[in-house]
Enzyme design. Sequence first.
Site, PDB file in Angstrom:
ATOM      1  N   GLY A   1       0.621  -1.117  -0.249  1.00 47.12           N
ATOM      2  CA  GLY A   1      -0.382  -0.394  -0.250  1.00 47.12           C
ATOM      3  C   GLY A   1       1.145   1.513  -0.250  1.00 47.12           C
ATOM      4  O   GLY A   1       0.668   2.431   0.477  1.00 47.12           O
ATOM      5  N   CYS A   2       2.262   1.169  -0.349  1.00 44.49           N
ATOM      6  CA  CYS A   2       3.003   1.694  -0.409  1.00 44.49           C
ATOM      7  C   CYS A   2       2.055   2.949  -1.076  1.00 44.49           C
ATOM      8  O   CYS A   2       3.361   4.534  -1.594  1.00 44.49           O
ATOM      9  CB  CYS A   2       4.143   1.550  -0.774  1.00 44.49           C
TER      10      CYS A   2
ATOM     11  N   HIS B   1     -12.694  11.013   9.854  1.00 44.98           N
ATOM     12  CA  HIS B   1     -11.841  11.305   9.177  1.00 44.98           C
ATOM     13  C   HIS B   1     -11.865  11.725   8.220  1.00 44.98           C
ATOM     14  O   HIS B   1     -13.041  12.094   7.618  1.00 44.98           O
ATOM     15  CB  HIS B   1     -11.730   9.161   8.532  1.00 44.98           C
TER      16      HIS B   1
ATOM     17  N   PRO C   1      -7.959  -2.327  13.753  1.00 45.89           N
ATOM     18  CA  PRO C   1      -7.955  -1.728  12.751  1.00 45.89           C
ATOM     19  C   PRO C   1      -7.492  -0.644  13.558  1.00 45.89           C
ATOM     20  O   PRO C   1      -7.878   0.932  13.446  1.00 45.89           O
ATOM     21  CB  PRO C   1      -9.840  -1.964  13.904  1.00 45.89           C
TER      22      PRO C   1
ATOM     23  N   GLY D   1     -13.369   1.042  11.659  1.00 47.49           N
ATOM     24  CA  GLY D   1     -13.302  -0.212  12.364  1.00 47.49           C
ATOM     25  C   GLY D   1     -13.102  -0.235  14.238  1.00 47.49           C
ATOM     26  O   GLY D   1     -13.509  -1.166  14.617  1.00 47.49           O
ATOM     27  N   THR D   2     -12.370   1.212  14.543  1.00 47.45           N
ATOM     28  CA  THR D   2     -11.992   0.910  15.832  1.00 47.45           C
ATOM     29  C   THR D   2     -13.739   1.150  16.418  1.00 47.45           C
ATOM     30  O   THR D   2     -13.643   1.436  17.850  1.00 47.45           O
ATOM     31  CB  THR D   2     -10.936   2.355  15.906  1.00 47.45           C
TER      32      THR D   2
ATOM     33  N   LYS E   1     -11.638   8.357   3.328  1.00 56.38           N
ATOM     34  CA  LYS E   1     -11.869   7.131   4.315  1.00 56.38           C
ATOM     35  C   LYS E   1     -13.277   6.321   3.479  1.00 56.38           C
ATOM     36  O   LYS E   1     -14.186   6.680   3.417  1.00 56.38           O
ATOM     37  CB  LYS E   1     -11.684   6.971   5.326  1.00 56.38           C
TER      38      LYS E   1
HETATM   39  N1  LIG Z   1      -5.312  -0.155  12.225  1.00 62.66           N
HETATM   40  C1  LIG Z   1      -5.330   1.254  11.992  1.00 62.66           C
HETATM   41  O1  LIG Z   1      -4.468   1.424  13.067  1.00 62.66           O
HETATM   42  C2  LIG Z   1      -5.115   2.205  10.640  1.00 62.66           C
HETATM   43  C3  LIG Z   1      -5.726   1.563   9.895  1.00 62.66           C
HETATM   44  N2  LIG Z   1      -6.239   2.342   8.726  1.00 62.66           N
HETATM   45  C4  LIG Z   1      -6.739   2.014   7.203  1.00 62.66           C
HETATM   46  O2  LIG Z   1      -5.434   1.476   6.447  1.00 62.66           O
HETATM   47  C5  LIG Z   1      -6.195   1.942   5.402  1.00 62.66           C
HETATM   48  C6  LIG Z   1      -5.975   2.610   4.686  1.00 62.66           C
HETATM   49  O3  LIG Z   1      -5.633   3.863   4.665  1.00 62.66           O
HETATM   50  P1  LIG Z   1      -4.404   5.261   3.788  1.00 62.66           P
HETATM   51  O4  LIG Z   1      -3.379   5.032   3.819  1.00 62.66           O
HETATM   52  O5  LIG Z   1      -5.684   6.130   5.188  1.00 62.66           O
HETATM   53  O6  LIG Z   1      -5.916   5.000   3.098  1.00 62.66           O
HETATM   54  P2  LIG Z   1      -4.623   5.828   0.913  1.00 62.66           P
HETATM   55  O7  LIG Z   1      -6.471   5.260   0.165  1.00 62.66           O
HETATM   56  O8  LIG Z   1      -4.280   7.222   1.178  1.00 62.66           O
HETATM   57  O9  LIG Z   1      -3.931   4.175   0.861  1.00 62.66           O
HETATM   58  C7  LIG Z   1      -4.550   3.132   0.384  1.00 62.66           C
HETATM   59  C8  LIG Z   1      -3.613   2.758  -0.756  1.00 62.66           C
HETATM   60  O10 LIG Z   1      -3.929   1.205  -0.678  1.00 62.66           O
HETATM   61  C9  LIG Z   1      -3.423   1.196  -2.014  1.00 62.66           C
HETATM   62  N3  LIG Z   1      -4.184   0.035  -2.278  1.00 62.66           N
HETATM   63  C10 LIG Z   1      -6.213  -0.310  -2.963  1.00 62.66           C
HETATM   64  N4  LIG Z   1      -6.103  -2.036  -3.420  1.00 62.66           N
HETATM   65  C11 LIG Z   1      -5.397  -2.293  -3.126  1.00 62.66           C
HETATM   66  C12 LIG Z   1      -4.548  -2.972  -3.482  1.00 62.66           C
HETATM   67  N5  LIG Z   1      -5.884  -4.144  -4.426  1.00 62.66           N
HETATM   68  N6  LIG Z   1      -3.625  -4.190  -3.239  1.00 62.66           N
HETATM   69  C13 LIG Z   1      -2.517  -3.459  -2.859  1.00 62.66           C
HETATM   70  N7  LIG Z   1      -2.819  -1.960  -2.832  1.00 62.66           N
HETATM   71  C14 LIG Z   1      -4.271  -0.852  -2.810  1.00 62.66           C
HETATM   72  C15 LIG Z   1      -4.580   2.597  -3.133  1.00 62.66           C
HETATM   73  O11 LIG Z   1      -3.512   2.372  -3.875  1.00 62.66           O
HETATM   74  P3  LIG Z   1      -3.936   1.865  -5.535  1.00 62.66           P
HETATM   75  O12 LIG Z   1      -4.659   2.692  -6.501  1.00 62.66           O
HETATM   76  O13 LIG Z   1      -2.827   2.536  -6.527  1.00 62.66           O
HETATM   77  O14 LIG Z   1      -4.779   0.554  -5.564  1.00 62.66           O
HETATM   78  C16 LIG Z   1      -4.071   3.454  -1.673  1.00 62.66           C
HETATM   79  O15 LIG Z   1      -2.853   3.545  -2.750  1.00 62.66           O
HETATM   80  C17 LIG Z   1      -7.795   2.038   5.077  1.00 62.66           C
HETATM   81  O16 LIG Z   1      -8.456   0.468   5.739  1.00 62.66           O
HETATM   82  C18 LIG Z   1      -8.012   2.700   6.946  1.00 62.66           C
HETATM   83  O17 LIG Z   1      -8.801   2.750   7.838  1.00 62.66           O
HETATM   84  C19 LIG Z   1      -5.747   3.715   9.096  1.00 62.66           C
HETATM   85  C20 LIG Z   1      -4.931   4.222   9.973  1.00 62.66           C
HETATM   86  C21 LIG Z   1      -4.659   3.464  10.762  1.00 62.66           C
HETATM   87  O1  LIG Z   2      -8.353   5.219   7.692  1.00 56.79           O
HETATM   88  C1  LIG Z   2      -8.299   6.239   9.020  1.00 56.79           C
HETATM   89  O2  LIG Z   2      -7.480   6.595   8.632  1.00 56.79           O
HETATM   90  C2  LIG Z   2      -8.292   4.870   9.958  1.00 56.79           C
HETATM   91  N1  LIG Z   2      -9.083   4.277  10.015  1.00 56.79           N
HETATM   92  C3  LIG Z   2      -8.668   2.811  11.123  1.00 56.79           C
HETATM   93  C4  LIG Z   2     -10.273   3.237  11.869  1.00 56.79           C
HETATM   94  O3  LIG Z   2     -11.012   2.653  10.586  1.00 56.79           O
HETATM   95  O4  LIG Z   2      -9.986   2.472  12.621  1.00 56.79           O
HETATM   96  C5  LIG Z   2      -7.881   3.803  13.212  1.00 56.79           C
HETATM   97  C6  LIG Z   2      -8.445   5.448  12.702  1.00 56.79           C
HETATM   98  O5  LIG Z   2      -9.197   5.208  13.357  1.00 56.79           O
HETATM   99  C7  LIG Z   2      -7.536   5.745  11.411  1.00 56.79           C
END
Ligand SMILES: NC(=O)C1=CN([C@@H]2O[C@H](COP(=O)(O)OP(=O)(O)OC[C@H]3O[C@@H](n4cnc5c(N)ncnc54)[C@H](OP(=O)(O)O)[C@@H]3O)[C@@H](O)[C@H]2O)C=CC1
Ligand SMILES: O=C(O)C1=N[C@H](C(=O)O)C[C@H](O)C1
Length: 326
Positions: free
Chosen positions: A58-59, A209, A174, A218-219, A213
Amino acid sequence: MLSLRAPPRTFSPAPWRRRGRHGRFAAPRCASAAAPAATLETASSPPASLSFPILVNGCTGKMGVSVAEAATKRGLHLVPVSFSSRENLDKTVQIGGTDIEIYGPSAREDVLSSVIDEYPDVVVVDYTAPDSVNSNAELYCNLGVPFVMGTTGGNKQLLYKAVQDSNNYALISPQMGKQVVALLAAMETIAERFPGAYSGYRLEVLESHQAGKLDTSGTAKDMIACFEKLGMSCDMDRIVKIRDPEQQLYMVGVPEEHIGGHAFHLYHMTSPDDSVSLEIQHNVCGRSIYAEGSVDAAVFLYKKVQSMDPKRIYNMIDVLEAGDMR
Ligand SMILES: NC(=O)C1=CN([C@@H]2O[C@H](COP(=O)(O)OP(=O)(O)OC[C@H]3O[C@@H](n4cnc5c(N)ncnc54)[C@H](OP(=O)(O)O)[C@@H]3O)[C@@H](O)[C@H]2O)C=CC1
Ligand SMILES: O=C(O)C1=N[C@H](C(=O)O)C[C@H](O)C1
């Protein structure tokens, strides 16, 4: 469905609006982009023995970049490969001096297999999209690569089943932010100790958010599971999701510089006769606590794999309990 325009009589998003940005109960001040309270630079490197390969999937996204940066700063070896949902992207992302090659869906299995051949002790950290959770987990499980699933959404039951059936190692959460994980742990404890203590109370949930998003927090869903054990009910469809930057700025009180990256949560509980109300809030600006927590999770999982721990599936409360969160 709770509506911002026509809130119910006893509760509205007013707790955020009422308090305003500078009121007595204003949302906590978050570090501004110019002067962060805690920067990733402050994290020290782990002992050399813990420097293992980490592949961040997901870089091309915001969390992927943050985690890859944090991992590099901790002295982990960033595998120069990541994936995208888009074919033929022909893209490279530079993170901390490493050029990460981005591959599309059709190449991912071959590329990941080669990565595993080259780096047999690699740990994957996944920050992609809700609709990729299950297919990515299937891939990691089929190839037997341990993974941290930070991505939210997807089918939770299928996710756990895939890991169980494959006997793979995984850490799924999450929420990676230490202080919020501690709050979740406290909620789980309260729910276990006092089931039904809030029987009949109404629960209303708001989460805000960044506009991009895709899913409901999920939290919040994990918190609601605890509230349900305490006797409250909350229809997930009634969670108020705020994604509009204007509302975030003027109603929720999100600092302007964090409109593009914040997670504000408010849970409001009211007794059946309206004589008692309680609130819990957790408001995070930026992504550094998740990035640091994700690296803690990867280090924790790596140690579990190396010690061939019989337990295979973990969450962030396990990491916290082990004293492995910075
Ligand atoms: N657990 C935690 O503490 C946290 C969880 N999250 C979760 O992390 C996830 C990502 O958040 P965030 O970075 O803000 O979102 P972004 O939209 O910035 O990034 C997600 C990236 O995933 C890529 N992507 C989508 N589908 C695929 C795939 N099948 N394989 C590989 N890459 C893929 C997309 O790129 P492309 O378009 O190039 O496919 C996109 O750049 C969300 O579900 C969010 O809720 C976020 C923050 C904290
Ligand atoms: O997408 C986010 O940004 C976040 N996602 C996680 C969630 O869905 O709980 C954690 C945090 O809320 C940030």
